[in-house]
Design a protein around this motif. Structure first.
Motif, PDB file in Angstrom:
ATOM      1  N   ALA A  89       1.018  -1.185   0.037  1.00  0.00           N
ATOM      2  CA  ALA A  89       0.125   0.013   0.098  1.00  0.00           C
ATOM      3  C   ALA A  89       0.920   1.220   0.065  1.00  0.00           C
ATOM      4  O   ALA A  89       0.809   2.288  -0.833  1.00  0.00           O
ATOM      5  CB  ALA A  89      -0.857  -0.080   1.314  1.00  0.00           C
ATOM      6  N   ALA A 116      -4.273   5.217   0.877  1.00  0.00           N
ATOM      7  CA  ALA A 116      -3.316   4.253   1.286  1.00  0.00           C
ATOM      8  C   ALA A 116      -3.445   4.133   2.987  1.00  0.00           C
ATOM      9  O   ALA A 116      -3.314   3.256   3.724  1.00  0.00           O
ATOM     10  CB  ALA A 116      -1.743   4.944   1.136  1.00  0.00           C
ATOM     11  N   ALA A 170      -6.113   1.720   3.889  1.00  0.00           N
ATOM     12  CA  ALA A 170      -5.515   0.495   3.400  1.00  0.00           C
ATOM     13  C   ALA A 170      -4.656   0.031   4.642  1.00  0.00           C
ATOM     14  O   ALA A 170      -4.812  -1.046   5.292  1.00  0.00           O
ATOM     15  CB  ALA A 170      -4.710   0.174   2.260  1.00  0.00           C
ATOM     16  N   MET A 187      -7.168  -0.596  -0.654  1.00  0.00           N
ATOM     17  CA  MET A 187      -6.315  -1.220  -1.786  1.00  0.00           C
ATOM     18  C   MET A 187      -6.962  -0.990  -3.109  1.00  0.00           C
ATOM     19  O   MET A 187      -6.340  -0.756  -4.064  1.00  0.00           O
ATOM     20  CB  MET A 187      -6.278  -2.719  -1.440  1.00  0.00           C
ATOM     21  N   LEU A 229      -6.231   2.316  -4.413  1.00  0.00           N
ATOM     22  CA  LEU A 229      -4.836   2.299  -4.958  1.00  0.00           C
ATOM     23  C   LEU A 229      -4.570   1.669  -5.979  1.00  0.00           C
ATOM     24  O   LEU A 229      -3.808   2.345  -7.261  1.00  0.00           O
ATOM     25  CB  LEU A 229      -3.846   1.735  -3.805  1.00  0.00           C
TER      26      LEU A 229
END
Length: 184
Positions: free
Chosen positions: A52, A70, A73, A114, A117
């Motif tokens: 991440a 991020a 996550a 996630m 991202l």
């Protein structure tokens, strides 16, 4: 990033297989397969944290969104790591129990972060559009039944494998304009 993209799902696969082995006698917990499996799951989640952070650093589009994704996550991973540590040590679980709300919110936060991202990597032309979708399907399998962990790990590996391709590591949208993995 390549090694993390492969290691995190492979550690999860090891956890799933060891979980199956641990359940062969009709019950789970307390044996070496349980402990080794949870150590593999711990390694998976720590590797996902590192992934991440690497995906955040690699983000070229939507930096504020990357920070949020991020953070979400990593927060979700942290909650899951806390639960894993509690599974490995009853004294840890008794002394520092994770509130039920965080036990529920953690996995959801991890997945959403996630997916955010990975979606930023899709927008930058570095990942195919199906990658975040496959990640979601893989993690959904776990929420349906923990016995689906090996299948989920294979799906997560498929979702993250394009991060290991040479073109995925340094490509920019302009350099990959003709790529079929870039969305229009």
């Amino acid at each position: 990033m390549r090694s993390m993209a492969f290691a995190a799902p492979l550690f999860m696969l090891a956890y799933g297989v060891l979980r199956w082995i641990d359940g062969l006698d009709g019950h789970r917990k307390g044996g070496p397969a349980w402990d080794l499996g949870h150590l593999a799951f711990l390694a998976s989640m720590v590797t996902f944290v590192l992934l991440a952070v690497a995906l955040y650093r690699r983000a070229t589009l939507g930096k504020p969104t990357a920070v949020v994704a991020a953070s979400v996550a990593v927060f979700g991973s942290g909650c899951m790591i806390w639960v894993i540590l509690g599974d490995l040590s009853s004294s840890f679980a008794d002394r520092w129990p994770l509130p039920d709300a965080l036990q529920t919110a953690g996995p959801i936060a991890f997945v959403l972060g996630m997916i955010g991202l990975l979606s930023l990597q899709v927008a930058a032309g570095r990942l195919p559009v199906w990658s975040p979708m496959l990640f979601f399907v893989g993690y959904t399998a776990i929420s349906i039944n923990l016995d689906l962990l090996p299948l989920a790990a294979a799906l997560l590996l498929g979702a993250l494998a394009p991060l290991g391709r040479p073109a995925a590591r340094g490509a920019t949208p302009a350099r990959r304009a003709g790529s079929t993995s870039r969305t229009a």
